[in-house]
Design a protein around this motif. Structure first.
Motif, PDB file in Angstrom:
ATOM      1  N   PHE A  81       0.809  -1.272   0.095  1.00 15.64           N
ATOM      2  CA  PHE A  81      -0.096   0.103   0.126  1.00 15.64           C
ATOM      3  C   PHE A  81       0.871   1.262   0.039  1.00 15.64           C
ATOM      4  CE2 PHE A  81      -2.734  -3.499   1.760  1.00 15.64           C
ATOM      5  CZ  PHE A  81      -3.731  -3.456   0.920  1.00 15.64           C
ATOM      6  N   ARG A  82       1.963   1.188   0.109  1.00  7.11           N
ATOM      7  CA  ARG A  82       3.235   2.250   0.160  1.00  7.11           C
ATOM      8  C   ARG A  82       3.640   2.529  -1.324  1.00  7.11           C
ATOM      9  NH1 ARG A  82       6.276   4.332   4.837  1.00  7.11           N
ATOM     10  NH2 ARG A  82       5.242   6.276   4.036  1.00  7.11           N
ATOM     11  N   GLY A  83       2.848   2.104  -2.171  1.00  9.08           N
ATOM     12  CA  GLY A  83       3.608   2.361  -3.831  1.00  9.08           C
ATOM     13  C   GLY A  83       4.284   1.212  -4.408  1.00  9.08           C
ATOM     14  N   GLY A  84       4.168   0.079  -3.724  1.00  8.71           N
ATOM     15  CA  GLY A  84       5.020  -1.245  -4.242  1.00  8.71           C
ATOM     16  C   GLY A  84       6.420  -0.885  -4.467  1.00  8.71           C
ATOM     17  N   ARG A  85       6.965  -0.341  -3.288  1.00  5.66           N
ATOM     18  CA  ARG A  85       8.249  -0.018  -3.288  1.00  5.66           C
ATOM     19  C   ARG A  85       9.164  -1.097  -3.684  1.00  5.66           C
ATOM     20  NH1 ARG A  85      11.920   3.709  -2.760  1.00  5.66           N
ATOM     21  NH2 ARG A  85      13.988   3.122  -1.419  1.00  5.66           N
ATOM     22  N   PHE A  86       9.090  -2.271  -3.200  1.00  7.15           N
ATOM     23  CA  PHE A  86       9.553  -3.471  -3.661  1.00  7.15           C
ATOM     24  C   PHE A  86       9.429  -4.466  -4.837  1.00  7.15           C
ATOM     25  CE2 PHE A  86       9.977  -2.112   0.930  1.00  7.15           C
ATOM     26  CZ  PHE A  86      11.174  -2.119   1.173  1.00  7.15           C
ATOM     27  N   ALA A  87       8.307  -3.700  -5.604  1.00  7.89           N
ATOM     28  CA  ALA A  87       7.959  -4.676  -6.600  1.00  7.89           C
ATOM     29  C   ALA A  87       9.083  -4.811  -7.579  1.00  7.89           C
ATOM     30  CB  ALA A  87       6.882  -4.172  -7.363  1.00  7.89           C
TER      31      ALA A  87
END
Length: 546
Positions: free
Chosen positions: A391-397
Protein backbone atom coordinates in the motif's frame (compact mmCIF):
# COMPACT_ATOMS: atom_id res chain seq x y z
CA UNK A 1 -7.39 -2.03 28.46
CA UNK A 2 -5.06 -4.62 29.93
CA UNK A 3 -6.86 -7.92 30.45
CA UNK A 4 -6.74 -10.15 33.49
CA UNK A 5 -6.89 -13.92 33.87
CA UNK A 6 -9.91 -15.29 35.68
CA UNK A 7 -7.73 -18.09 37.04
CA UNK A 8 -3.97 -18.56 37.21
CA UNK A 9 -2.14 -20.21 34.35
CA UNK A 10 -0.46 -23.51 35.13
CA UNK A 11 3.08 -23.04 36.33
CA UNK A 12 5.74 -23.43 33.63
CA UNK A 13 7.11 -26.93 33.34
CA UNK A 14 10.25 -28.26 31.78
CA UNK A 15 9.69 -29.10 28.13
CA UNK A 16 11.00 -32.37 26.90
CA UNK A 17 12.60 -34.50 26.16
CA UNK A 18 15.35 -33.15 28.38
CA UNK A 19 18.39 -32.78 26.13
CA UNK A 20 20.53 -31.11 28.78
CA UNK A 21 20.26 -27.92 30.78
CA UNK A 22 20.72 -25.55 27.81
CA UNK A 23 17.70 -26.77 25.89
CA UNK A 24 17.86 -23.91 23.41
CA UNK A 25 21.27 -24.84 22.01
CA UNK A 26 19.84 -27.54 19.75
CA UNK A 27 16.09 -26.96 19.95
CA UNK A 28 13.85 -27.18 16.90
CA UNK A 29 11.45 -24.24 17.19
CA UNK A 30 8.26 -24.02 15.12
CA UNK A 31 6.96 -20.59 14.13
CA UNK A 32 3.19 -20.19 14.32
CA UNK A 33 1.82 -17.24 12.38
CA UNK A 34 -1.26 -17.10 14.56
CA UNK A 35 -3.77 -15.62 12.11
CA UNK A 36 -2.98 -18.34 9.54
CA UNK A 37 -2.58 -21.46 11.68
CA UNK A 38 -6.04 -22.59 12.83
CA UNK A 39 -9.36 -20.79 13.27
CA UNK A 40 -11.53 -21.97 16.18
CA UNK A 41 -14.46 -19.53 15.91
CA UNK A 42 -15.23 -19.40 12.19
CA UNK A 43 -14.32 -15.77 11.52
CA UNK A 44 -11.69 -16.77 8.95
CA UNK A 45 -8.77 -15.66 11.14
CA UNK A 46 -6.58 -18.01 13.14
CA UNK A 47 -6.61 -17.58 16.91
CA UNK A 48 -5.03 -18.76 20.15
CA UNK A 49 -7.68 -21.38 20.83
CA UNK A 50 -7.07 -22.77 17.35
CA UNK A 51 -3.35 -23.02 18.13
CA UNK A 52 -4.06 -24.75 21.43
CA UNK A 53 -6.31 -27.31 19.75
CA UNK A 54 -3.56 -28.15 17.24
CA UNK A 55 -0.71 -28.43 19.76
CA UNK A 56 -0.79 -32.27 19.65
CA UNK A 57 0.07 -32.00 15.95
CA UNK A 58 3.20 -30.02 16.82
CA UNK A 59 4.14 -32.45 19.57
CA UNK A 60 3.79 -35.35 17.14
CA UNK A 61 5.76 -33.47 14.50
CA UNK A 62 8.66 -33.55 16.95
CA UNK A 63 9.47 -29.91 17.66
CA UNK A 64 10.72 -28.65 21.03
CA UNK A 65 9.14 -25.21 21.19
CA UNK A 66 6.54 -22.98 19.56
CA UNK A 67 7.12 -19.34 18.66
CA UNK A 68 3.91 -17.30 18.39
CA UNK A 69 3.74 -14.14 16.29
CA UNK A 70 2.10 -11.11 17.97
CA UNK A 71 -1.42 -11.64 19.28
CA UNK A 72 -1.55 -8.42 21.34
CA UNK A 73 -4.21 -5.71 21.09
CA UNK A 74 -3.52 -3.98 17.79
CA UNK A 75 -5.22 -2.09 14.93
CA UNK A 76 -3.48 -4.65 12.66
CA UNK A 77 -1.84 -2.09 10.38
CA UNK A 78 1.10 -4.49 10.10
CA UNK A 79 -0.23 -7.90 11.03
CA UNK A 80 -0.06 -7.20 14.77
CA UNK A 81 3.47 -5.78 14.80
CA UNK A 82 1.81 -2.45 15.63
CA UNK A 83 0.97 -3.04 19.30
CA UNK A 84 -1.52 -0.87 21.18
CA UNK A 85 -1.43 -2.84 24.46
CA UNK A 86 1.34 -5.34 25.20
CA UNK A 87 -0.55 -6.88 28.12
CA UNK A 88 -3.82 -7.59 26.30
CA UNK A 89 -4.80 -10.11 23.64
CA UNK A 90 -6.51 -8.72 20.57
CA UNK A 91 -10.13 -9.95 20.37
CA UNK A 92 -9.31 -11.26 16.89
CA UNK A 93 -7.16 -13.90 18.58
CA UNK A 94 -9.03 -14.50 21.82
CA UNK A 95 -8.41 -13.41 25.39
CA UNK A 96 -5.67 -13.38 27.97
CA UNK A 97 -7.31 -16.48 29.40
CA UNK A 98 -6.80 -18.19 26.02
CA UNK A 99 -3.12 -17.21 26.10
CA UNK A 100 -2.71 -18.66 29.60
CA UNK A 101 -4.54 -21.84 28.61
CA UNK A 102 -2.34 -22.23 25.52
CA UNK A 103 0.86 -21.85 27.55
CA UNK A 104 -0.33 -24.38 30.11
CA UNK A 105 -1.43 -26.89 27.47
CA UNK A 106 1.88 -26.57 25.65
CA UNK A 107 3.84 -27.25 28.83
CA UNK A 108 1.71 -30.31 29.54
CA UNK A 109 2.67 -31.63 26.09
CA UNK A 110 6.36 -30.94 26.64
CA UNK A 111 6.47 -27.88 24.38
CA UNK A 112 8.00 -24.55 25.33
CA UNK A 113 6.39 -21.28 24.24
CA UNK A 114 8.20 -18.22 22.87
CA UNK A 115 6.26 -15.02 22.17
CA UNK A 116 7.09 -12.01 20.07
CA UNK A 117 7.92 -8.69 21.66
CA UNK A 118 8.06 -5.51 19.58
CA UNK A 119 10.32 -2.90 21.24
CA UNK A 120 11.38 -0.66 18.35
CA UNK A 121 7.95 0.86 17.84
CA UNK A 122 4.34 0.73 19.01
CA UNK A 123 1.04 1.36 17.30
CA UNK A 124 0.00 4.97 16.85
CA UNK A 125 -3.06 3.88 18.90
CA UNK A 126 -0.89 3.13 21.93
CA UNK A 127 -1.93 5.30 24.92
CA UNK A 128 1.51 6.90 24.99
CA UNK A 129 1.23 8.12 21.41
CA UNK A 130 -2.39 9.18 21.81
CA UNK A 131 -1.33 11.73 24.43
CA UNK A 132 0.46 14.55 22.53
CA UNK A 133 2.67 15.54 25.45
CA UNK A 134 3.52 11.99 26.45
CA UNK A 135 4.24 11.11 22.82
CA UNK A 136 6.94 13.74 22.58
CA UNK A 137 8.58 12.37 25.71
CA UNK A 138 8.70 8.73 24.60
CA UNK A 139 8.92 8.70 20.79
CA UNK A 140 11.39 10.18 18.32
CA UNK A 141 10.11 13.65 17.38
CA UNK A 142 12.16 16.28 15.60
CA UNK A 143 11.54 19.68 14.00
CA UNK A 144 11.55 19.72 10.22
CA UNK A 145 13.98 21.38 7.88
CA UNK A 146 13.23 24.20 5.46
CA UNK A 147 12.03 27.71 6.10
CA UNK A 148 8.77 26.57 7.68
CA UNK A 149 9.87 23.14 8.88
CA UNK A 150 8.11 21.65 5.88
CA UNK A 151 10.89 19.15 5.06
CA UNK A 152 11.62 15.92 6.97
CA UNK A 153 14.38 16.11 9.61
CA UNK A 154 16.65 13.86 7.54
CA UNK A 155 16.65 11.63 4.46
CA UNK A 156 15.84 8.33 6.15
CA UNK A 157 13.42 6.03 4.35
CA UNK A 158 10.87 3.62 5.74
CA UNK A 159 11.60 -0.06 5.27
CA UNK A 160 8.12 -0.26 3.75
CA UNK A 161 8.86 2.52 1.25
CA UNK A 162 8.55 6.30 1.31
CA UNK A 163 9.91 8.70 3.93
CA UNK A 164 10.52 7.48 7.48
CA UNK A 165 8.97 10.67 8.84
CA UNK A 166 5.40 11.93 9.15
CA UNK A 167 4.47 15.52 10.02
CA UNK A 168 1.95 16.16 12.80
CA UNK A 169 -0.68 18.85 13.16
CA UNK A 170 1.76 20.67 15.42
CA UNK A 171 4.24 20.96 12.59
CA UNK A 172 6.93 18.65 13.97
CA UNK A 173 7.79 15.21 12.63
CA UNK A 174 7.87 11.72 14.14
CA UNK A 175 10.07 8.83 13.04
CA UNK A 176 8.63 5.53 11.81
CA UNK A 177 11.13 3.14 10.27
CA UNK A 178 8.17 0.98 9.24
CA UNK A 179 4.58 2.12 8.60
CA UNK A 180 3.35 5.58 9.70
CA UNK A 181 1.10 3.70 12.13
CA UNK A 182 4.27 2.37 13.84
CA UNK A 183 6.06 5.31 15.51
CA UNK A 184 9.57 4.57 16.79
CA UNK A 185 10.11 4.69 20.54
CA UNK A 186 12.87 6.87 22.00
CA UNK A 187 15.12 4.43 23.88
CA UNK A 188 17.06 7.29 25.43
CA UNK A 189 14.10 7.69 27.80
CA UNK A 190 14.28 5.61 31.01
CA UNK A 191 10.49 5.24 31.04
CA UNK A 192 10.71 3.17 27.86
CA UNK A 193 13.27 0.81 29.43
CA UNK A 194 11.15 0.44 32.55
CA UNK A 195 7.98 -0.29 30.61
CA UNK A 196 9.49 -3.06 28.50
CA UNK A 197 11.08 -4.72 31.51
CA UNK A 198 7.63 -4.73 33.11
CA UNK A 199 6.05 -6.15 29.95
CA UNK A 200 8.59 -8.97 29.88
CA UNK A 201 7.96 -9.77 33.54
CA UNK A 202 4.21 -9.86 32.86
CA UNK A 203 4.57 -12.60 30.25
CA UNK A 204 7.33 -14.47 32.07
CA UNK A 205 5.10 -14.59 35.15
CA UNK A 206 2.38 -16.03 32.92
CA UNK A 207 4.78 -18.82 32.00
CA UNK A 208 6.31 -18.05 28.61
CA UNK A 209 9.74 -19.55 28.00
CA UNK A 210 11.22 -16.64 26.13
CA UNK A 211 10.89 -13.84 23.60
CA UNK A 212 11.60 -13.43 19.93
CA UNK A 213 12.68 -9.79 19.80
CA UNK A 214 11.40 -8.02 16.72
CA UNK A 215 13.86 -5.61 15.08
CA UNK A 216 16.43 -6.33 17.79
CA UNK A 217 18.90 -4.30 15.73
CA UNK A 218 16.72 -1.19 16.02
CA UNK A 219 15.85 0.91 19.08
CA UNK A 220 19.11 2.90 19.14
CA UNK A 221 19.72 5.55 16.48
CA UNK A 222 23.01 7.27 15.70
CA UNK A 223 23.59 10.55 17.54
CA UNK A 224 22.29 13.51 15.60
CA UNK A 225 20.26 11.30 13.23
CA UNK A 226 22.64 11.92 10.29
CA UNK A 227 21.61 11.78 6.66
CA UNK A 228 22.52 8.70 4.65
CA UNK A 229 23.00 10.58 1.40
CA UNK A 230 21.15 8.43 -1.10
CA UNK A 231 17.93 6.53 -1.62
CA UNK A 232 16.90 2.86 -1.79
CA UNK A 233 18.19 2.46 1.73
CA UNK A 234 16.25 -0.73 2.47
CA UNK A 235 18.53 -2.54 0.02
CA UNK A 236 21.43 -1.82 2.40
CA UNK A 237 19.85 -3.55 5.40
CA UNK A 238 22.00 -6.52 6.29
CA UNK A 239 24.91 -5.34 4.16
CA UNK A 240 26.20 -2.28 6.04
CA UNK A 241 25.73 -0.39 9.29
CA UNK A 242 23.04 2.24 8.92
CA UNK A 243 22.43 5.14 11.34
CA UNK A 244 19.08 3.65 12.31
CA UNK A 245 20.01 -0.07 12.52
CA UNK A 246 22.69 -2.19 14.22
CA UNK A 247 24.04 0.62 16.35
CA UNK A 248 26.35 -0.52 19.15
CA UNK A 249 24.04 0.91 21.78
CA UNK A 250 21.45 -1.85 21.31
CA UNK A 251 23.73 -4.28 23.11
CA UNK A 252 23.34 -2.53 26.45
CA UNK A 253 19.58 -3.08 26.16
CA UNK A 254 20.03 -6.75 25.41
CA UNK A 255 22.40 -7.21 28.34
CA UNK A 256 19.73 -5.77 30.63
CA UNK A 257 17.16 -8.17 29.23
CA UNK A 258 19.51 -11.12 29.65
CA UNK A 259 19.85 -10.34 33.35
CA UNK A 260 16.07 -10.16 33.60
CA UNK A 261 15.66 -13.54 31.84
CA UNK A 262 18.33 -15.16 34.00
CA UNK A 263 16.33 -14.16 37.07
CA UNK A 264 13.60 -16.64 36.14
CA UNK A 265 13.77 -20.44 36.50
CA UNK A 266 13.72 -22.83 33.59
CA UNK A 267 16.18 -21.09 31.24
CA UNK A 268 13.97 -18.49 29.60
CA UNK A 269 15.57 -17.24 26.40
CA UNK A 270 15.85 -14.19 24.15
CA UNK A 271 16.05 -14.59 20.37
CA UNK A 272 17.19 -11.68 18.24
CA UNK A 273 15.64 -10.86 14.91
CA UNK A 274 18.73 -8.88 14.02
CA UNK A 275 19.88 -7.72 10.61
CA UNK A 276 23.63 -7.15 10.73
CA UNK A 277 26.03 -6.43 7.87
CA UNK A 278 28.22 -9.43 8.70
CA UNK A 279 28.02 -12.71 10.56
CA UNK A 280 30.68 -11.36 12.92
CA UNK A 281 28.49 -8.41 13.91
CA UNK A 282 25.51 -10.73 14.28
CA UNK A 283 27.52 -12.78 16.78
CA UNK A 284 27.72 -9.74 19.05
CA UNK A 285 24.03 -10.21 19.85
CA UNK A 286 24.70 -13.66 21.35
CA UNK A 287 27.71 -12.97 23.55
CA UNK A 288 27.52 -14.79 26.90
CA UNK A 289 25.86 -11.84 28.66
CA UNK A 290 23.46 -10.95 25.85
CA UNK A 291 20.76 -12.93 24.02
CA UNK A 292 20.70 -16.70 23.57
CA UNK A 293 20.09 -16.92 19.82
CA UNK A 294 19.99 -14.75 16.72
CA UNK A 295 18.39 -15.65 13.42
CA UNK A 296 20.94 -16.54 10.77
CA UNK A 297 19.58 -14.61 7.82
CA UNK A 298 22.85 -14.98 5.92
CA UNK A 299 22.10 -18.71 5.67
CA UNK A 300 18.51 -18.02 4.60
CA UNK A 301 19.73 -15.65 1.88
CA UNK A 302 22.26 -18.10 0.43
CA UNK A 303 21.39 -19.67 -2.90
CA UNK A 304 21.40 -23.36 -3.76
CA UNK A 305 25.12 -23.59 -4.48
CA UNK A 306 27.52 -25.95 -2.73
CA UNK A 307 30.39 -23.48 -2.49
CA UNK A 308 28.23 -20.63 -1.21
CA UNK A 309 26.50 -22.88 1.32
CA UNK A 310 29.79 -24.21 2.66
CA UNK A 311 31.14 -20.69 2.99
CA UNK A 312 28.16 -19.39 4.98
CA UNK A 313 28.06 -22.50 7.17
CA UNK A 314 31.75 -22.15 8.02
CA UNK A 315 31.45 -18.42 8.67
CA UNK A 316 28.37 -18.93 10.85
CA UNK A 317 29.92 -21.64 12.98
CA UNK A 318 33.18 -19.72 13.38
CA UNK A 319 31.44 -16.51 14.42
CA UNK A 320 29.14 -18.10 16.99
CA UNK A 321 31.90 -20.34 18.35
CA UNK A 322 33.95 -17.21 19.04
CA UNK A 323 31.34 -16.13 21.61
CA UNK A 324 30.34 -19.60 22.80
CA UNK A 325 26.84 -19.46 21.28
CA UNK A 326 24.97 -21.97 19.14
CA UNK A 327 24.28 -21.24 15.49
CA UNK A 328 20.68 -21.05 14.37
CA UNK A 329 19.46 -22.13 10.95
CA UNK A 330 16.29 -20.99 9.20
CA UNK A 331 14.95 -21.34 5.65
CA UNK A 332 11.54 -19.64 5.79
CA UNK A 333 9.51 -17.26 7.92
CA UNK A 334 6.55 -14.88 7.68
CA UNK A 335 8.62 -12.16 5.98
CA UNK A 336 10.23 -14.02 3.07
CA UNK A 337 9.19 -16.08 0.06
CA UNK A 338 8.81 -19.72 1.11
CA UNK A 339 11.93 -21.72 0.34
CA UNK A 340 10.01 -24.23 -1.77
CA UNK A 341 9.67 -21.35 -4.24
CA UNK A 342 12.63 -19.13 -3.31
CA UNK A 343 15.37 -21.71 -3.91
CA UNK A 344 14.14 -22.18 -7.47
CA UNK A 345 14.08 -25.95 -7.57
CA UNK A 346 10.63 -26.75 -6.28
CA UNK A 347 9.85 -29.36 -3.68
CA UNK A 348 12.94 -31.53 -4.35
CA UNK A 349 15.34 -28.72 -3.52
CA UNK A 350 13.27 -27.59 -0.53
CA UNK A 351 13.26 -31.10 0.97
CA UNK A 352 17.01 -31.37 0.48
CA UNK A 353 17.64 -27.96 2.06
CA UNK A 354 15.59 -29.00 5.08
CA UNK A 355 17.62 -32.16 5.71
CA UNK A 356 20.81 -30.13 5.31
CA UNK A 357 19.57 -27.59 7.87
CA UNK A 358 18.50 -30.23 10.39
CA UNK A 359 21.88 -31.97 10.16
CA UNK A 360 23.87 -28.85 11.02
CA UNK A 361 25.08 -28.11 14.57
CA UNK A 362 22.87 -25.83 16.61
CA UNK A 363 19.20 -24.90 16.66
CA UNK A 364 16.72 -24.89 13.77
CA UNK A 365 13.59 -22.85 13.11
CA UNK A 366 10.69 -24.15 11.04
CA UNK A 367 7.95 -21.93 9.61
CA UNK A 368 4.43 -23.28 9.66
CA UNK A 369 3.52 -25.09 6.46
CA UNK A 370 7.03 -25.80 5.30
CA UNK A 371 6.59 -29.32 6.66
CA UNK A 372 3.78 -29.64 4.10
CA UNK A 373 5.97 -28.37 1.28
CA UNK A 374 3.75 -25.32 0.78
CA UNK A 375 4.90 -23.04 -2.05
CA UNK A 376 4.61 -19.28 -2.13
CA UNK A 377 1.18 -18.17 -3.32
CA UNK A 378 2.12 -15.89 -6.19
CA UNK A 379 -1.28 -15.01 -7.67
CA UNK A 380 -3.13 -13.32 -4.80
CA UNK A 381 -5.50 -10.63 -6.10
CA UNK A 382 -4.52 -7.09 -5.22
CA UNK A 383 -7.74 -6.51 -3.32
CA UNK A 384 -6.92 -9.18 -0.71
CA UNK A 385 -3.35 -8.12 0.03
CA UNK A 386 -2.62 -6.70 3.48
CA UNK A 387 1.15 -6.17 3.50
CA UNK A 388 1.81 -2.46 4.27
CA UNK A 389 4.61 -2.41 1.69
CA UNK A 390 2.04 -3.01 -1.04
CA UNK A 391 0.00 0.00 0.00
CA UNK A 392 3.00 2.32 0.08
CA UNK A 393 3.44 2.32 -3.66
CA UNK A 394 4.90 -1.14 -4.27
CA UNK A 395 8.38 0.04 -3.43
CA UNK A 396 9.78 -3.45 -3.48
CA UNK A 397 7.99 -4.64 -6.60
CA UNK A 398 10.32 -6.57 -8.84
CA UNK A 399 13.44 -6.14 -6.72
CA UNK A 400 13.39 -9.55 -5.06
CA UNK A 401 13.43 -7.97 -1.63
CA UNK A 402 11.07 -8.69 1.24
CA UNK A 403 9.69 -5.91 3.35
CA UNK A 404 12.41 -6.38 5.94
CA UNK A 405 15.08 -6.13 3.27
CA UNK A 406 15.48 -9.88 3.01
CA UNK A 407 15.86 -11.83 -0.14
CA UNK A 408 12.64 -12.96 -1.69
CA UNK A 409 13.75 -13.95 -5.17
CA UNK A 410 10.87 -15.16 -7.36
CA UNK A 411 7.46 -15.49 -5.77
CA UNK A 412 5.36 -12.39 -5.20
CA UNK A 413 7.83 -9.58 -5.84
CA UNK A 414 8.78 -9.55 -2.16
CA UNK A 415 5.23 -8.95 -0.87
CA UNK A 416 4.76 -10.96 2.26
CA UNK A 417 1.14 -12.04 1.93
CA UNK A 418 2.09 -14.98 -0.27
CA UNK A 419 3.84 -16.81 2.57
CA UNK A 420 1.03 -16.09 5.05
CA UNK A 421 -1.85 -17.94 3.39
CA UNK A 422 -3.67 -20.12 5.98
CA UNK A 423 -2.68 -23.75 6.34
CA UNK A 424 -4.57 -26.66 4.77
CA UNK A 425 -5.46 -29.27 7.38
CA UNK A 426 -7.99 -31.56 5.68
CA UNK A 427 -10.73 -31.79 3.07
CA UNK A 428 -11.01 -31.35 -0.67
CA UNK A 429 -11.90 -27.66 -0.87
CA UNK A 430 -10.99 -24.38 0.86
CA UNK A 431 -10.66 -23.62 3.72
CA UNK A 432 -9.28 -27.18 4.08
CA UNK A 433 -10.10 -27.57 7.76
CA UNK A 434 -8.53 -24.23 8.71
CA UNK A 435 -11.93 -23.26 10.16
CA UNK A 436 -15.58 -23.32 9.22
CA UNK A 437 -15.84 -19.72 8.02
CA UNK A 438 -13.40 -19.35 5.13
CA UNK A 439 -9.91 -17.87 5.42
CA UNK A 440 -8.64 -14.30 5.53
CA UNK A 441 -6.43 -14.94 2.49
CA UNK A 442 -7.64 -17.27 -0.29
CA UNK A 443 -6.06 -20.71 -0.47
CA UNK A 444 -5.12 -22.27 -3.82
CA UNK A 445 -7.46 -24.83 -5.28
CA UNK A 446 -4.83 -27.59 -5.39
CA UNK A 447 -3.84 -27.45 -1.74
CA UNK A 448 -6.00 -30.44 -0.79
CA UNK A 449 -3.09 -32.58 -1.98
CA UNK A 450 -0.77 -30.80 0.49
CA UNK A 451 -3.03 -30.94 3.55
CA UNK A 452 -1.99 -32.55 6.81
CA UNK A 453 -4.63 -35.25 6.37
CA UNK A 454 -3.55 -36.05 2.80
CA UNK A 455 0.13 -36.38 3.72
CA UNK A 456 -0.20 -38.22 7.03
CA UNK A 457 0.85 -41.84 6.66
CA UNK A 458 2.28 -41.39 3.15
CA UNK A 459 5.97 -42.34 3.48
CA UNK A 460 6.86 -40.29 0.39
CA UNK A 461 5.23 -37.10 1.68
CA UNK A 462 7.09 -34.05 2.88
CA UNK A 463 5.23 -34.13 6.20
CA UNK A 464 6.43 -37.66 6.94
CA UNK A 465 9.95 -36.67 5.88
CA UNK A 466 9.91 -33.91 8.51
CA UNK A 467 8.49 -36.23 11.15
CA UNK A 468 11.15 -38.85 10.47
CA UNK A 469 13.96 -36.30 10.35
CA UNK A 470 12.93 -34.75 13.66
CA UNK A 471 12.58 -38.15 15.30
CA UNK A 472 16.08 -39.11 14.13
CA UNK A 473 17.46 -35.77 15.27
CA UNK A 474 16.14 -36.47 18.77
CA UNK A 475 17.31 -40.07 18.79
CA UNK A 476 20.80 -39.75 17.30
CA UNK A 477 23.30 -38.32 19.79
CA UNK A 478 25.44 -36.87 16.98
CA UNK A 479 22.78 -34.46 15.76
CA UNK A 480 21.86 -31.14 17.32
CA UNK A 481 24.57 -29.13 19.03
CA UNK A 482 28.13 -30.41 18.65
CA UNK A 483 30.98 -30.85 16.21
CA UNK A 484 31.03 -31.34 12.45
CA UNK A 485 33.81 -31.86 9.92
CA UNK A 486 33.83 -31.58 6.15
CA UNK A 487 34.64 -34.62 4.03
CA UNK A 488 35.92 -34.74 0.44
CA UNK A 489 33.16 -34.60 -2.16
CA UNK A 490 32.79 -33.98 -5.92
CA UNK A 491 32.15 -30.51 -7.29
CA UNK A 492 28.62 -29.42 -6.45
CA UNK A 493 28.29 -31.87 -3.56
CA UNK A 494 28.68 -31.19 0.16
CA UNK A 495 29.66 -33.91 2.61
CA UNK A 496 30.14 -33.45 6.33
CA UNK A 497 30.37 -35.76 9.30
CA UNK A 498 28.57 -35.55 12.60
CA UNK A 499 29.30 -38.09 15.35
CA UNK A 500 28.01 -41.41 14.01
CA UNK A 501 26.58 -40.09 10.76
CA UNK A 502 27.43 -38.42 7.47
CA UNK A 503 25.36 -35.92 5.51
CA UNK A 504 25.69 -35.55 1.73
CA UNK A 505 24.00 -32.81 -0.28
CA UNK A 506 23.88 -32.89 -4.06
CA UNK A 507 23.17 -29.34 -5.24
CA UNK A 508 23.48 -30.30 -8.89
CA UNK A 509 20.48 -30.88 -11.08
CA UNK A 510 21.64 -34.38 -12.02
CA UNK A 511 22.42 -37.70 -10.39
CA UNK A 512 25.88 -38.07 -8.91
CA UNK A 513 27.75 -41.25 -7.99
CA UNK A 514 29.58 -41.36 -4.65
CA UNK A 515 31.61 -43.99 -2.83
CA UNK A 516 29.13 -45.65 -0.48
CA UNK A 517 29.46 -43.68 2.79
CA UNK A 518 27.50 -46.13 4.94
CA UNK A 519 23.94 -47.26 5.48
CA UNK A 520 21.26 -44.78 4.35
CA UNK A 521 19.27 -43.43 7.29
CA UNK A 522 17.07 -40.92 5.52
CA UNK A 523 17.04 -39.24 2.14
CA UNK A 524 14.98 -36.48 0.58
CA UNK A 525 14.82 -38.56 -2.62
CA UNK A 526 15.41 -42.28 -3.38
CA UNK A 527 19.07 -43.31 -3.35
CA UNK A 528 20.39 -46.22 -5.43
CA UNK A 529 23.07 -48.38 -3.78
CA UNK A 530 25.15 -50.74 -5.92
CA UNK A 531 28.02 -52.53 -4.21
CA UNK A 532 30.50 -49.98 -2.96
CA UNK A 533 28.89 -46.94 -4.58
CA UNK A 534 25.72 -44.93 -4.27
CA UNK A 535 23.88 -42.81 -6.81
CA UNK A 536 22.32 -39.75 -5.19
CA UNK A 537 19.71 -37.84 -7.17
CA UNK A 538 20.15 -34.20 -8.12
CA UNK A 539 18.87 -31.67 -5.58
CA UNK A 540 18.85 -34.20 -2.76
CA UNK A 541 20.23 -34.68 0.74
CA UNK A 542 20.96 -38.00 2.45
CA UNK A 543 21.85 -38.94 6.01
CA UNK A 544 24.12 -41.98 6.34
CA UNK A 545 24.99 -44.08 9.38
CA UNK A 546 28.76 -44.47 9.62
Amino acid sequence: MTQELTSPSPAPQAAGPDRGPQWWRDAVIYQVYVRSFADSDGDGIGDLRGVRERLPYLRDLGVDAVWLTPFYASPQADGGYDVADYRAVDPLFGSLQDAGDLIGAAHELGLRVIVDIVPNHTSDRHPWFQDPELARQRYVFRPGKGGQGELPPNDWESVFGGPAWTRTDRGDWYLHLFAPEQPDLDWERPEVHEEFAAIMRFWLDLGVDGFRIDVAHGMVKAAGLPDIGHGEQARLIGSQVLPFFDQDGVHAIHRTWRRLLDGYPGERIGVAEAWAPSIERLALYVRPDELHQAFNFQFLNTGWDAGALRQVIDASLTATASVGAPTTWVLSNHDVVRHTTRLGGGLDRARAATLLMLALPGSAYLYQGEELGLPEVTDLPDDVRQDPAFFRGGRFAGDGQGADGCSGASGQDGFRDGCRVPLPWSGEAPPYGFGHGGSWLPQPAGWHRLSVAAQTGDPSSTLELYRTALELRRRLPGLGDGEMSWRPAPEGVLAFARPGMLCTVNTLGRDTELPLPGEPLLSSAPVAVDGGSATVPGDSCTWWAI
